[in-house]
Design a protein around this motif. Structure first.
Motif, mmCIF file in Angstrom:
data_model
loop_
_atom_site.group_PDB
_atom_site.id
_atom_site.type_symbol
_atom_site.label_atom_id
_atom_site.label_comp_id
_atom_site.label_asym_id
_atom_site.label_seq_id
_atom_site.Cartn_x
_atom_site.Cartn_y
_atom_site.Cartn_z
ATOM 1 N N ASP A 93 0.906 -1.206 0.142
ATOM 2 C CA ASP A 93 0.066 0.039 -0.131
ATOM 3 C C ASP A 93 0.723 1.252 -0.015
ATOM 4 O OD1 ASP A 93 0.959 -0.358 2.692
ATOM 5 O OD2 ASP A 93 -0.694 0.311 3.586
ATOM 6 N N VAL A 94 1.635 1.264 -0.913
ATOM 7 C CA VAL A 94 2.880 2.472 -0.948
ATOM 8 C C VAL A 94 2.186 3.896 -0.924
ATOM 9 C CG1 VAL A 94 3.165 2.439 -3.673
ATOM 10 C CG2 VAL A 94 4.995 3.001 -1.658
ATOM 11 N N MET A 95 1.119 3.979 -1.735
ATOM 12 C CA MET A 95 0.319 5.179 -1.793
ATOM 13 C C MET A 95 -0.171 5.853 -0.591
ATOM 14 S SD MET A 95 1.555 6.039 -4.763
ATOM 15 C CE MET A 95 0.701 7.664 -4.661
ATOM 16 N N ARG A 96 -0.618 4.771 0.099
ATOM 17 C CA ARG A 96 -1.030 5.020 1.682
ATOM 18 C C ARG A 96 -0.104 5.804 2.423
ATOM 19 N NH1 ARG A 96 -0.812 2.010 6.336
ATOM 20 N NH2 ARG A 96 -2.279 2.754 8.039
ATOM 21 N N TRP A 97 1.267 5.335 2.301
ATOM 22 C CA TRP A 97 2.561 6.010 2.831
ATOM 23 C C TRP A 97 2.765 7.423 2.172
ATOM 24 C CZ3 TRP A 97 4.841 4.581 7.256
ATOM 25 C CH2 TRP A 97 4.519 3.066 7.740
ATOM 26 N N LYS A 98 2.403 7.324 0.602
ATOM 27 C CA LYS A 98 2.676 8.667 0.259
ATOM 28 C C LYS A 98 1.787 9.850 0.607
ATOM 29 C CE LYS A 98 5.418 8.905 -3.328
ATOM 30 N NZ LYS A 98 5.821 9.215 -4.516
ATOM 31 N N TYR A 99 0.461 9.272 0.602
ATOM 32 C CA TYR A 99 -0.422 10.383 1.325
ATOM 33 C C TYR A 99 -0.280 10.672 2.523
ATOM 34 C CZ TYR A 99 -3.518 10.329 -2.843
ATOM 35 O OH TYR A 99 -4.113 10.480 -4.117
ATOM 36 N N GLY A 100 0.151 9.980 3.508
ATOM 37 C CA GLY A 100 0.647 10.509 4.724
ATOM 38 C C GLY A 100 1.862 11.330 4.628
ATOM 39 N N LYS A 101 2.834 11.110 3.790
ATOM 40 C CA LYS A 101 3.788 12.078 3.560
ATOM 41 C C LYS A 101 3.487 13.279 3.083
ATOM 42 C CE LYS A 101 8.264 13.247 3.473
ATOM 43 N NZ LYS A 101 9.070 13.181 2.171
ATOM 44 N N LEU A 102 2.558 13.348 2.340
ATOM 45 C CA LEU A 102 1.932 14.463 1.308
ATOM 46 C C LEU A 102 1.271 15.418 2.533
ATOM 47 C CD1 LEU A 102 0.613 16.375 -0.726
ATOM 48 C CD2 LEU A 102 -1.410 14.915 -0.676
ATOM 49 N N LEU A 103 0.730 14.955 3.555
ATOM 50 C CA LEU A 103 0.258 15.827 4.645
ATOM 51 C C LEU A 103 1.300 16.408 5.480
ATOM 52 C CD1 LEU A 103 -2.639 13.301 6.003
ATOM 53 C CD2 LEU A 103 -2.943 15.481 4.435
ATOM 54 N N ALA A 104 2.292 15.449 5.689
ATOM 55 C CA ALA A 104 3.613 16.278 6.338
ATOM 56 C C ALA A 104 4.109 17.288 5.467
ATOM 57 C CB ALA A 104 4.605 15.185 6.771
ATOM 58 N N ASN A 105 4.320 17.088 4.209
ATOM 59 C CA ASN A 105 4.941 18.168 3.267
ATOM 60 C C ASN A 105 4.054 19.332 3.090
ATOM 61 O OD1 ASN A 105 6.092 15.356 1.324
ATOM 62 N ND2 ASN A 105 7.218 16.878 2.631
ATOM 63 N N LEU A 106 2.902 19.328 3.482
ATOM 64 C CA LEU A 106 2.012 20.794 3.485
ATOM 65 C C LEU A 106 2.673 21.714 4.195
ATOM 66 C CD1 LEU A 106 -1.560 19.421 3.964
ATOM 67 C CD2 LEU A 106 -0.393 19.728 1.648
ATOM 68 N N ALA A 107 3.760 21.380 5.107
ATOM 69 C CA ALA A 107 4.691 22.593 5.940
ATOM 70 C C ALA A 107 5.602 23.218 4.958
ATOM 71 C CB ALA A 107 5.123 21.847 6.799
ATOM 72 N N ASN A 108 5.883 22.423 3.640
ATOM 73 C CA ASN A 108 7.213 22.947 2.853
ATOM 74 C C ASN A 108 7.030 24.196 2.417
ATOM 75 O OD1 ASN A 108 7.753 20.110 3.223
ATOM 76 N ND2 ASN A 108 8.444 20.120 0.946
ATOM 77 N N SER A 109 5.971 24.722 2.185
ATOM 78 C CA SER A 109 5.813 26.273 1.465
ATOM 79 C C SER A 109 6.040 26.914 2.544
ATOM 80 C CB SER A 109 4.125 26.346 0.784
ATOM 81 O OG SER A 109 4.119 25.569 -0.402
ATOM 82 N N ILE A 110 5.395 26.771 3.606
ATOM 83 C CA ILE A 110 5.578 27.690 4.955
ATOM 84 C C ILE A 110 6.944 27.878 5.206
ATOM 85 C CG2 ILE A 110 5.270 28.190 7.408
ATOM 86 C CD1 ILE A 110 2.840 26.225 7.367
ATOM 87 N N GLU A 111 7.816 26.611 5.200
ATOM 88 C CA GLU A 111 9.293 26.677 5.333
ATOM 89 C C GLU A 111 9.919 27.606 4.393
ATOM 90 O OE1 GLU A 111 12.116 23.351 7.012
ATOM 91 O OE2 GLU A 111 11.662 23.173 4.837
ATOM 92 N N ALA A 112 9.495 27.124 3.180
ATOM 93 C CA ALA A 112 10.218 27.941 2.060
ATOM 94 C C ALA A 112 10.300 29.276 2.030
ATOM 95 C CB ALA A 112 9.575 27.202 0.659
ATOM 96 N N VAL A 113 9.138 30.037 2.183
ATOM 97 C CA VAL A 113 9.001 31.556 2.396
ATOM 98 C C VAL A 113 9.425 31.958 3.796
ATOM 99 C CG1 VAL A 113 7.216 31.242 0.626
ATOM 100 C CG2 VAL A 113 6.323 31.466 2.867
ATOM 101 N N THR A 114 9.204 31.534 4.912
ATOM 102 C CA THR A 114 9.464 31.858 5.988
ATOM 103 C C THR A 114 10.740 31.396 6.832
ATOM 104 O OG1 THR A 114 8.084 30.477 7.434
ATOM 105 C CG2 THR A 114 6.978 32.457 6.284
ATOM 106 N N GLY A 115 11.265 30.391 6.495
ATOM 107 C CA GLY A 115 12.284 29.807 7.036
ATOM 108 C C GLY A 115 12.078 28.586 7.651
#
Length: 336
Positions: A187-209
């Motif tokens: 069920d690799v996509m189940r793991w990738k959707y879990g990682k997607l939720l964590a990666n929603l922080a990426n844009s915040i980090e990219a623009v604010t540090g």
């Protein structure tokens, strides 16, 4: 098996370097200044074990490599926004013994987000998803670093859209010998959707540090809550935070080499290198897309996608926006 690392940046370069260290045949695919640096001086890989320089074959295009071998594995590590062009370039390449890469070779998709596998399946018959948890950095041509220990990273691997097979197990075994923990999962996509939720922080980090402070963390929690609501509406299951934590256990701890604070993640690195693109359309934008399909408002992720894209397009400095300014943009999105 020979591994063709398409995109030898933070993830691809680290995986390629680790595979080479354990005796596997590796070819790197890079471009621009990174290609020139690797060609001239080798790939410098810095890990918790020390620094190694790997003088590996490196090419810019599939034409430079020539005919592929029947036992090649294509390891796709470019950002999702660059997937289609890379896959178009490689899928039609001839393979010794007959057929094309798209017809006979396995392709491993090692990107954040959940779209690259779907893009690949239009062009390749044998697609494998990989959920990448590997803190790595690539901001300097010719050099990558990854400070995880005792394993450098965790790479859940499985067939797309689901299942496992002997190829997945063989690739996993090679990665395990290379200090990369690689569970084979159906069920690799189940793991990738879990990682997607964590990666929603990426844009915040990219623009604010690097994410720190109550306001930035609370903003991420709001973006994640939207993501969880959208996935629930779409009937998509994702691995939860606790299950991810248990899977990592003590296999990977992050200790910066010099005791300093860690650098930013993949989106921050894209801005730092001034690439002009960022993966936000496939992270926050994935949540926005699913929200529109299923009638769930996503104003926080809409705003984060927009501001990250503006930063990339305008080549603004990574981490240069105060959190208060980002919060104001999100508030306007919520009010509209």
């Amino acid at each position: 098996m020979r591994y063709i690392i398409i995109g030898a940046g933070a993830i691809g370069g680290t995986v390629g370097g680790r595979l080479a260290e354990s005796g596997h045949d590796v070819v790197l695919v890079a471009r621009g200044a990174h290609y020139e640096a690797v060609r001239e001086n080798g790939l410098r890989v810095r890990t918790a074990d020390g620094t190694s320089v790997h003088r590996l074959p490196v090419v810019r295009t599939p034409e430079e490599l020539g005919e592929l071998n029947a036992d090649d594995v294509l390891f796709l590590a470019v950002k999702t926004q660059d997937c289609a062009a890379a896959l178009d370039a490689w899928s039609g390449r001839p393979v010794a013994g007959g057929g094309t890469a798209g017809e006979v070779l396995p392709l491993v998709c090692a990107q954040n987000g959940v779209e690259s596998e779907r893009i690949a399946l239009r062009r390749f018959r044998r697609v494998y998803g990989m959920c990448v948890w590997l803190p790595a950095t690539h901001v300097e041509p010719g050099s990558v670093s990854a400070a995880g220990a005792p394993y450098t990273g965790i790479l859940h691997l499985g067939r797309y859209p689901g299942g496992t097979d002997d190829t997945a197990r063989l690739v996993s075994a090679d990665l395990e010998k290379s200090k990369l923990h690689s569970p084979v999962v159906a069920d690799v996509m189940r793991w990738k959707y879990g990682k997607l939720l964590a990666n929603l922080a990426n844009s915040i980090e990219a623009v604010t540090g690097v994410l720190a402070g109550d306001d930035a963390i609370a903003l991420y929690r709001r973006a994640r809550a939207e993501g969880e609501a959208v996935l629930a509406a779409a009937g998509i299951e994702a691995v939860g935070e606790q299950e991810q934590k248990e899977a990592r256990g003590d296999r990977v701890s992050f200790e910066p080499f010099d005791g300093s604070e860690r650098g930013g993640g993949s989106s921050w690195q894209s801005l730092s290198r001034g690439t002009g693109t960022i993966e936000a359309d496939y992270l926050n934008g994935e949540i926005a897309l699913l929200g529109r399909l299923h009638g769930v408002p996503t104003p926080v992720n809409d705003a984060l996608q927009a501001v990250a894209n503006a930063f990339a397009r305008e080549r603004r400095e990574a981490g240069s926006m105060p959190v208060s300014e980002l919060l104001a943009l999100v508030a306007r999105s919520e009010a509209s």
